[in-house]
Write an enzyme that holds these catalytic residues in place. Structure first.
Site, mmCIF file in Angstrom:
data_model
loop_
_atom_site.group_PDB
_atom_site.id
_atom_site.type_symbol
_atom_site.label_atom_id
_atom_site.label_comp_id
_atom_site.label_asym_id
_atom_site.label_seq_id
_atom_site.Cartn_x
_atom_site.Cartn_y
_atom_site.Cartn_z
ATOM 1 N N CYS A 73 -4.643 -2.680 3.562
ATOM 2 C CA CYS A 73 -5.369 -1.564 4.167
ATOM 3 C C CYS A 73 -5.374 -1.777 5.679
ATOM 4 O O CYS A 73 -5.944 -2.751 6.177
ATOM 5 C CB CYS A 73 -6.789 -1.522 3.620
ATOM 6 S SG CYS A 73 -7.827 -0.253 4.351
ATOM 7 N N GLY A 74 -4.689 -0.900 6.388
ATOM 8 C CA GLY A 74 -4.524 -1.067 7.832
ATOM 9 C C GLY A 74 -5.799 -0.828 8.607
ATOM 10 O O GLY A 74 -6.159 -1.615 9.485
ATOM 11 N N THR A 75 -6.506 0.280 8.276
ATOM 12 C CA THR A 75 -7.776 0.513 8.971
ATOM 13 C C THR A 75 -8.746 -0.622 8.642
ATOM 14 O O THR A 75 -9.527 -1.042 9.500
ATOM 15 C CB THR A 75 -8.389 1.872 8.564
ATOM 16 O OG1 THR A 75 -8.421 1.986 7.145
ATOM 17 C CG2 THR A 75 -7.600 3.038 9.142
ATOM 18 N N GLY A 76 -8.681 -1.134 7.396
ATOM 19 C CA GLY A 76 -9.568 -2.229 6.995
ATOM 20 C C GLY A 76 -9.282 -3.514 7.747
ATOM 21 O O GLY A 76 -10.199 -4.264 8.116
ATOM 22 N N HIS A 129 -15.979 1.341 6.980
ATOM 23 C CA HIS A 129 -15.669 0.017 6.432
ATOM 24 C C HIS A 129 -16.907 -0.860 6.443
ATOM 25 O O HIS A 129 -17.657 -0.883 7.424
ATOM 26 C CB HIS A 129 -14.567 -0.658 7.258
ATOM 27 C CG HIS A 129 -13.256 0.051 7.156
ATOM 28 N ND1 HIS A 129 -12.342 -0.215 6.158
ATOM 29 C CD2 HIS A 129 -12.730 1.049 7.897
ATOM 30 C CE1 HIS A 129 -11.306 0.587 6.298
ATOM 31 N NE2 HIS A 129 -11.511 1.365 7.354
ATOM 32 N N GLU A 167 -10.752 -0.163 -1.791
ATOM 33 C CA GLU A 167 -10.698 1.062 -0.993
ATOM 34 C C GLU A 167 -11.476 2.206 -1.618
ATOM 35 O O GLU A 167 -11.356 2.448 -2.819
ATOM 36 C CB GLU A 167 -9.241 1.522 -0.833
ATOM 37 C CG GLU A 167 -8.554 0.880 0.320
ATOM 38 C CD GLU A 167 -7.199 1.528 0.558
ATOM 39 O OE1 GLU A 167 -7.072 2.756 0.458
ATOM 40 O OE2 GLU A 167 -6.267 0.767 0.847
ATOM 41 N N ARG A 168 -12.202 2.893 -0.761
ATOM 42 C CA ARG A 168 -12.845 4.144 -1.154
ATOM 43 C C ARG A 168 -11.779 5.086 -1.712
ATOM 44 O O ARG A 168 -10.734 5.294 -1.084
ATOM 45 C CB ARG A 168 -13.480 4.768 0.102
ATOM 46 C CG ARG A 168 -14.100 6.123 -0.120
ATOM 47 C CD ARG A 168 -14.669 6.688 1.156
ATOM 48 N NE ARG A 168 -13.646 7.017 2.152
ATOM 49 C CZ ARG A 168 -13.865 7.722 3.263
ATOM 50 N NH1 ARG A 168 -15.081 8.135 3.545
ATOM 51 N NH2 ARG A 168 -12.893 7.976 4.118
ATOM 52 N N CYS A 171 -5.626 6.596 7.865
ATOM 53 C CA CYS A 171 -4.961 5.669 6.963
ATOM 54 C C CYS A 171 -3.963 4.861 7.792
ATOM 55 O O CYS A 171 -2.988 5.418 8.290
ATOM 56 C CB CYS A 171 -4.247 6.494 5.905
ATOM 57 S SG CYS A 171 -3.352 5.532 4.749
ATOM 58 N N GLY A 172 -4.266 3.582 7.983
ATOM 59 C CA GLY A 172 -3.473 2.746 8.890
ATOM 60 C C GLY A 172 -2.081 2.429 8.371
ATOM 61 O O GLY A 172 -1.074 2.610 9.066
ATOM 62 N N ASN A 173 -2.001 1.955 7.126
ATOM 63 C CA ASN A 173 -0.673 1.700 6.552
ATOM 64 C C ASN A 173 0.063 3.013 6.372
ATOM 65 O O ASN A 173 1.277 3.092 6.549
ATOM 66 C CB ASN A 173 -0.805 1.005 5.195
ATOM 67 C CG ASN A 173 -1.185 -0.447 5.335
ATOM 68 O OD1 ASN A 173 -0.670 -1.147 6.192
ATOM 69 N ND2 ASN A 173 -2.107 -0.899 4.506
ATOM 70 N N ASN A 226 0.918 -1.153 0.000
ATOM 71 C CA ASN A 226 0.000 0.000 0.000
ATOM 72 C C ASN A 226 0.955 1.199 0.000
ATOM 73 O O ASN A 226 1.640 1.444 0.998
ATOM 74 C CB ASN A 226 -0.841 -0.062 1.268
ATOM 75 C CG ASN A 226 -2.055 0.853 1.287
ATOM 76 O OD1 ASN A 226 -2.647 1.038 2.347
ATOM 77 N ND2 ASN A 226 -2.459 1.414 0.170
HETATM 78 O O1 ZDP Z 1 -10.987 5.685 3.829
HETATM 79 C C1 ZDP Z 1 -10.449 5.803 2.736
HETATM 80 O O2 ZDP Z 1 -10.896 6.588 1.871
HETATM 81 C C2 ZDP Z 1 -9.187 4.975 2.447
HETATM 82 N N1 ZDP Z 1 -8.921 4.898 1.041
HETATM 83 C C3 ZDP Z 1 -8.050 5.610 3.187
HETATM 84 C C4 ZDP Z 1 -6.797 4.804 3.142
HETATM 85 C C5 ZDP Z 1 -6.849 3.598 4.048
HETATM 86 C C6 ZDP Z 1 -5.597 2.782 4.013
HETATM 87 N N2 ZDP Z 1 -5.491 1.858 2.983
HETATM 88 C C7 ZDP Z 1 -5.244 2.148 5.337
HETATM 89 O O3 ZDP Z 1 -4.215 1.473 5.376
HETATM 90 O O4 ZDP Z 1 -5.915 2.332 6.338
HETATM 91 C C8 ZDP Z 1 -4.492 3.597 3.672
#
Ligand code: ZDP
Length: 284
Positions: free
Chosen positions: A225-228, A167, A216-217, A75-77, A13
């Protein structure tokens, strides 16, 4: 006019990091970020991240533009990459174990550099109410656990979690079989998600090992995706499919995620690596 930048990635990412410590607004526009992120006409990345001055008690502020120019809350990553970028700007050694308080649109997030080069992030509390996601899939004050959603002529059972950003998680038997490029955009733009949504498909291999693919949005299919990954572990616990601590395998590699029973916060550990540094003109 040109700008120095650095490219970092967390499990593939990838982000363009900009030293924006001298001013409190990003030094390029969302439209310019779209051009920088283009993989053929630009530098190529899933997003652009700015290291801005801190606010209140925080050390720095993070802002992000997705590759489509939209601005996510978190954005987690990316925040692992930001922590490594800041440590590099500050001239710290690779084994320095420092934690930074980072102001984001999702609250204060705390990445800590580990001696082994990985970064552990205190990602804060998950938000579970429909109004917090946000989604109209349930009443405003209700949680959104195993609800039916019609997408592409099929009914999916979805669970929604906000990690500051939205999410929508679906558990499947075989994550490789999901036609992500076709259904991902339909989830993202579904009318029940007023802020659009990130979309994760999860295969529970064991209660402490999940396989994930993500749409990802604002960025489409990405390698991680870290938050994911955090949101998906929470969804797995809420639906009694997994433990509070698990390895999440993404196309780009593995993250270790824990939803602490002690403080209810999410902790994410994974890599963040410098790819290259460069100088880029400001596109018009
Ligand atoms: O919420 C959004 O619009 C995501 N595209 C933001 C990025 C999230 C990400 N991939 C993460 O790692 O959390 C960078």
């Amino acid at each position: 006019m040109t700008s120095q930048f650095a490219k970092y990635h967390g499990l593939g990412n990838d982000f363009i990091l900009v030293d924006n410590r001298h001013q409190s607004e990003p030094c390029i526009t969302p439209e310019q970020a779209v051009k920088w992120c283009d993989r053929h006409f630009g530098i190529g990345a899933d997003g652009v991240i700015f290291a801005l001055p801190g606010q209140g008690d925080t050390d720095y502020t993070m802002r992000i533009f997705n590759s489509d120019g939209s601005e996510p809350e978190m954005c987690g990553n990316g925040i692992r990459c930001l922590a490594r970028f800041i440590a590099d700007l500050e001239g710290r050694s690779a084994t320095d174990t420092i934690a930074y308080q980072i102001h984001t649109l999702a609250g204060v997030i705390i990445p800590k550099l580990e001696a082994d080069g990985r970064v552990t992030v205190d990602m804060g509390l998950p938000r579970l109410l429909a109004k917090e996601i946000p989604t109209t899939l349930a009443e405003a004050e209700e949680k959104v656990i195993s609800r039916s959603l019609e997408v592409a002529g099929q009914t999916w059972e979805v669970t929604c979690v906000s990690m500051g950003n939205p999410h929508c998680i679906t558990f499947v038997d075989d994550v490789a079989a999901v036609p992500l490029a076709v259904i991902g955009p339909q989830f993202e733009h579904h009318s029940v998600f007023p802020q659009r949504t990130n979309t994760e498909f999860i295969e529970v291999v064991k209660s402490d090992y999940l396989k994930m693919r993500v749409w990802e949005r604002g960025a489409g299919i990405t390698l991680a995706c870290g938050t994911g990954a955090c949101a998906s572990l929470v969804a797995g616990v809420l639906t009694e499919r997994c433990d509070r601590r698990a390895t999440v395998e993404l196309p780009g590699g593995c993250l270790e995620i824990e939803w602490s029973a002690a403080d209810d916060r999410l902790y994410m550990t994974g890599p963040a690596e410098l790819v290259f540094t460069g100088e880029m003109g400001y596109p018009s």
